[in-house]
Write a protein that holds these residues in place. Structure first.
Motif, PDB file in Angstrom:
ATOM      1  N   GLY A 539       1.094  -1.015  -0.258  1.00 35.07           N
ATOM      2  CA  GLY A 539      -0.153   0.191   0.051  1.00 35.07           C
ATOM      3  C   GLY A 539       1.253   1.503   0.325  1.00 35.07           C
ATOM      4  N   SER A 540       0.427   2.028  -0.264  1.00 35.03           N
ATOM      5  CA  SER A 540       0.818   3.451  -0.788  1.00 35.03           C
ATOM      6  C   SER A 540       0.296   4.774   0.230  1.00 35.03           C
ATOM      7  CB  SER A 540       1.194   4.030  -2.025  1.00 35.03           C
ATOM      8  OG  SER A 540       2.223   3.338  -2.559  1.00 35.03           O
ATOM      9  N   LEU A 541       1.185   5.881   0.670  1.00 36.56           N
ATOM     10  CA  LEU A 541       0.572   6.996   1.234  1.00 36.56           C
ATOM     11  C   LEU A 541       1.026   7.990   0.776  1.00 36.56           C
ATOM     12  CD1 LEU A 541      -1.753   7.932   3.104  1.00 36.56           C
ATOM     13  CD2 LEU A 541       0.305   7.985   4.871  1.00 36.56           C
ATOM     14  N   ILE A 542      -0.196   9.216  -0.074  1.00 41.26           N
ATOM     15  CA  ILE A 542       0.091  10.443  -0.573  1.00 41.26           C
ATOM     16  C   ILE A 542      -0.038  11.651   0.930  1.00 41.26           C
ATOM     17  CG2 ILE A 542       0.214  11.651  -2.290  1.00 41.26           C
ATOM     18  CD1 ILE A 542      -0.656   9.880  -3.661  1.00 41.26           C
ATOM     19  N   VAL A 543       0.853  11.855   1.124  1.00 50.74           N
ATOM     20  CA  VAL A 543       0.201  13.315   1.803  1.00 50.74           C
ATOM     21  C   VAL A 543       0.654  14.497   0.880  1.00 50.74           C
ATOM     22  CG1 VAL A 543       1.063  14.971   3.674  1.00 50.74           C
ATOM     23  CG2 VAL A 543       1.298  12.420   3.882  1.00 50.74           C
ATOM     24  N   VAL A 544      -0.633  15.892   1.169  1.00 49.38           N
ATOM     25  CA  VAL A 544      -0.709  16.808   0.163  1.00 49.38           C
ATOM     26  C   VAL A 544      -0.959  17.307   1.228  1.00 49.38           C
ATOM     27  CG1 VAL A 544      -1.496  17.904  -1.779  1.00 49.38           C
ATOM     28  CG2 VAL A 544      -1.746  14.986  -1.445  1.00 49.38           C
TER      29      VAL A 544
END
Length: 674
Positions: A539-544
């Protein structure tokens, strides 16, 4: 008592009984001998005079006098009744004074036959003069003249005692007449006795039938009993029972009453009027028959019609009264048994409602509630097929949320299509007995399932229709009115459970959503990532983060800043998959979790978001993104460490000039050449 005394006693009783029978016979003979006619009977005794004359001729046929004499019978007014009409014509035309004298009561009026003046000269084989004799006939009691017997004799026979013989012959006729008259009374007495015996037999049979019917508490047994009883009493008649749709029977003689037939149908008229209906009909073979409809009803209404096809002679007051009494009794017993069934059914309905409510309320998940409801409804109504529809606002149609018809799985219909659309649009239940007979409404549910019967009810909460329940069966006329009514009750409880589940889902959604952006809150995102790490392989996590957001607030105001935050949130939501989760991490920072995707796919998603934000926001802003990932081959990566790595990558993107994407281990420019 000794044997001798016993025999003496028996002999005395025998003599006493014999004496009693003789006295009774004498009484009857005395009563018969005093029977008489009156002047009021005179106009109606002509047929009796004719029959008496035939009897008299038969008795007198052996007399020599019959070979040379002629006879006729005149009525009390001198009109011809029977015998030789020539004599009557002669008296009226050429000897009216003789007739007048006899009508006045003069006995044995005798006169010569004037053969020269009369065309009636050839009256006998004797070529000589004739004499006409008139013998008035009087009643026994008041000696009133009721007829005249006329005889024509040759002159030589009159001189040799022929008149006396003719007078005796008139007395014989008088005896024949009164014997015939007595026969009428005897026949009437025997007929009345037969009627009394028949009535007694019918009463005994009726009592037995009524007793058996009232001993029954089963509706079908009562109907079978009355059908068998009428068939036994009248084996030549054809009998059928037509019942309204709220009752079905396995008896082949019990059929459904179709009220859509013509109004002149005996069965329909009897059911609608609630009274006995009779009409004549001609069969295909040309035979005339009677159609008779007996209403089967009670104090609460008419339930059906006994339809009898019988011969014309069945139109007898006694027979009609007997069958009417049987049917009325059957109606009372039927209603009593029906009420007993309804009380049991009410208890069963309450139990079913309680059980269904308990089961559907065990879960707050809509899919489980619909599945439970589907299974329970099929079991309760013994239906073949079930389909539950719910209105989907996004699709603006009725969505199949549960059905045991595979072809309808996930189907979405227009909100005015088929029976589901009819129920949803009008908010009223529907019952249908024969789909192929009445196909005015198209229905894939009925066609795919091959069903004939249908009951449907709306799913309504607080007056708002949210869907519909459809139940069907392959047989026609399968569902009863009780089924129709019960489904309405159950649908209310199912709708309440659905409403509770929707409300719970909405509360849960609101608890897990950010009020401003409508994205998930960080707490919910943490829980989902932790749960997915137990069974996913990566899984991947993107913080914007919105670049220089403080300056935006200072320049345009906080309200405009909130609008920009909403715009960026909407771009994030529309740039990811349904299985991805977007949340507000805090302030102007957003987080996106991409299950089952690695860092390379995450970079593609992040770049799509970065580019759209730069192009679509107004006033225009940019975002910086930090990406982290995990997979099953790494050491255990906690949720906090995953966020920490993504936050560090975001920090590098901010320090390197903003409006770019950084990963936890690589530095990617804002135009990475993808």
């Amino acid at each position: 008592m000794s044997e001798y005394q016993s025999n003496v006693s028996k002999h005395e009783r025998f003599l006493k009984n014999s004496k009693s029978e003789e006295d009774s016979l004498e009484s009857v003979n005395f009563w018969m001998s005093n029977l008489d006619i009156t002047t009021y009977d005179f106009p109606y005794i002509y047929h009796l005079l004719v029959k008496s004359f035939l009897d008299w001729q038969q008795l007198s046929s052996s007399q020599p006098m019959m070979e040379y004499s002629m006879w006729t019978i005149l009525g009390f007014d001198g009109s011809w009744v029977t015998g030789d009409v020539t004599i009557s014509d002669y008296l009226k035309n050429e000897a009216p004074q003789l007739l007048d004298e006899c009508l006045k009561g003069q006995i044995k009026v005798i006169a010569d036959w004037n053969s020269e003046l009369s065309p009636y000269s050839e009256l006998s084989p004797y070529n000589e003069e004739h004499t006409i004799c008139l013998f008035p006939l009087f009643t026994r009691g008041y000696q009133e003249l009721y007829a005249i017997m006329v005889c024509v004799l040759p002159r030589q026979k009159v001189e040799s005692g022929g008149v006396e013989i003719a007078s005796s012959m008139s007395i014989l006729f008088q005896n024949c007449f009164y014997k015939r008259f007595e026969y009428i009374f005897v026949e009437d007495m025997m007929s009345e006795q037969k009627k009394a015996n028949d009535e007694a037999a019918r009463t005994a049979i009726l009592y037995q039938i009524v007793e058996r019917m009232h001993d029954q508490i089963d509706v079908d047994m009562i109907l079978t009993e009355v059908l068998d009883s009428i068939a036994f009493l009248y084996p030549t008649a054809s009998l059928q029972l037509f019942m309204s749709q709220d009752h079905q029977s396995n008896n082949p003689r019990v059929k459904p009453l179709i009220l859509q037939t013509w109004k002149d149908d005996v069965r329909v008229r009897t059911f609608m009027d609630g009274k006995l209906t009779i009409q004549e009909t001609k069969q295909e073979n040309g035979e005339d028959k009677l159609e008779i409809g007996f209403p089967l009803g009670g104090t609460q209404g008419v339930y059906g019609v006994f339809y009898l096809l019988a011969d014309k002679d069945f139109l007898n007051e006694v027979d009609l009264q007997l069958v009417t009494t049987l049917v009325d009794t059957a109606g009372t017993a039927f209603e009593k048994s029906k009420l007993y069934e309804q009380s049991n059914l009410l208890i069963q309905e309450l139990r079913l409602i309680n059980e269904l409510t308990q089961r559907v309320n065990q879960s707050l998940r809509l899919s489980e509630i619909y599945q439970f409801s589907n299974e329970e409804l099929l079991n309760i109504f013994k239906a073949d097929f079930c389909c539950i529809l719910q209105f989907n606002k996004k699709l603006d149609g009725l969505e199949v949320v549960s059905s045991n018809v595979p072809a309808l799985a996930k189907e979405v219909f227009e909100k005015d299509y088929g029976f589901g659309g009819l129920v949803y649009g009008k908010g009223e239940p529907v019952i249908l007995s024969g789909y192929t007979v009445n196909m005015r409404i198209p229905s894939k549910f009925m066609e795919y399932s091959g069903s004939e019967s249908l009951i449907a009810a709306p799913l309504t909460v607080k007056g708002e229709v949210m869907g519909a329940i459809l139940l069907s069966h392959r047989k026609s006329h399968y569902f009863t009115y009780d089924n129709y009514r019960l489904l309405q009750t159950l649908s209310i409880h199912i709708a309440l459970s659905v409403s509770n589940a929707l409300l719970h889902a909405e509360v849960k959604r609101m608890a897990n959503r950010d009020v401003l952006t409508d994205l998930y809150v960080r707490r919910y995102l943490d829980e989902v990532i932790h749960e997915r790490q137990t069974h996913d392989f990566c899984g991947s996590l993107i913080v914007v983060d919105i670049d220089q957001f403080k300056q935006v607030n200072d320049m345009h105001g906080h309200q405009q800043g909130d609008k920009i935050l909403k715009q960026v949130s909407e771009i994030v939501r529309t740039s990811i998959r349904k299985s991805d989760l977007a949340a507000r991490w805090g302030g102007e920072e957003l987080a996106i979790y991409l299950p089952q995707l690695g860092v390379k796919q995450a970079i593609v998603v992040a770049e799509r978001i970065r580019r759209r934000v730069e192009e679509e926001t107004s006033p225009s802003v940019t975002v910086s993104c930090g990406i982290s990932e995990w997979n099953w081959m790494d050491d255990q990566v906690s949720v906090d460490s995953l966020f920490y790595l993504a936050d560090m990558a975001l920090y590098r993107a901010k320090n390197n000039g903003r409006n770019q994407i950084q990963t936890e281990d690589k530095n990617i420019t804002k135009a990475p050449g993808l």
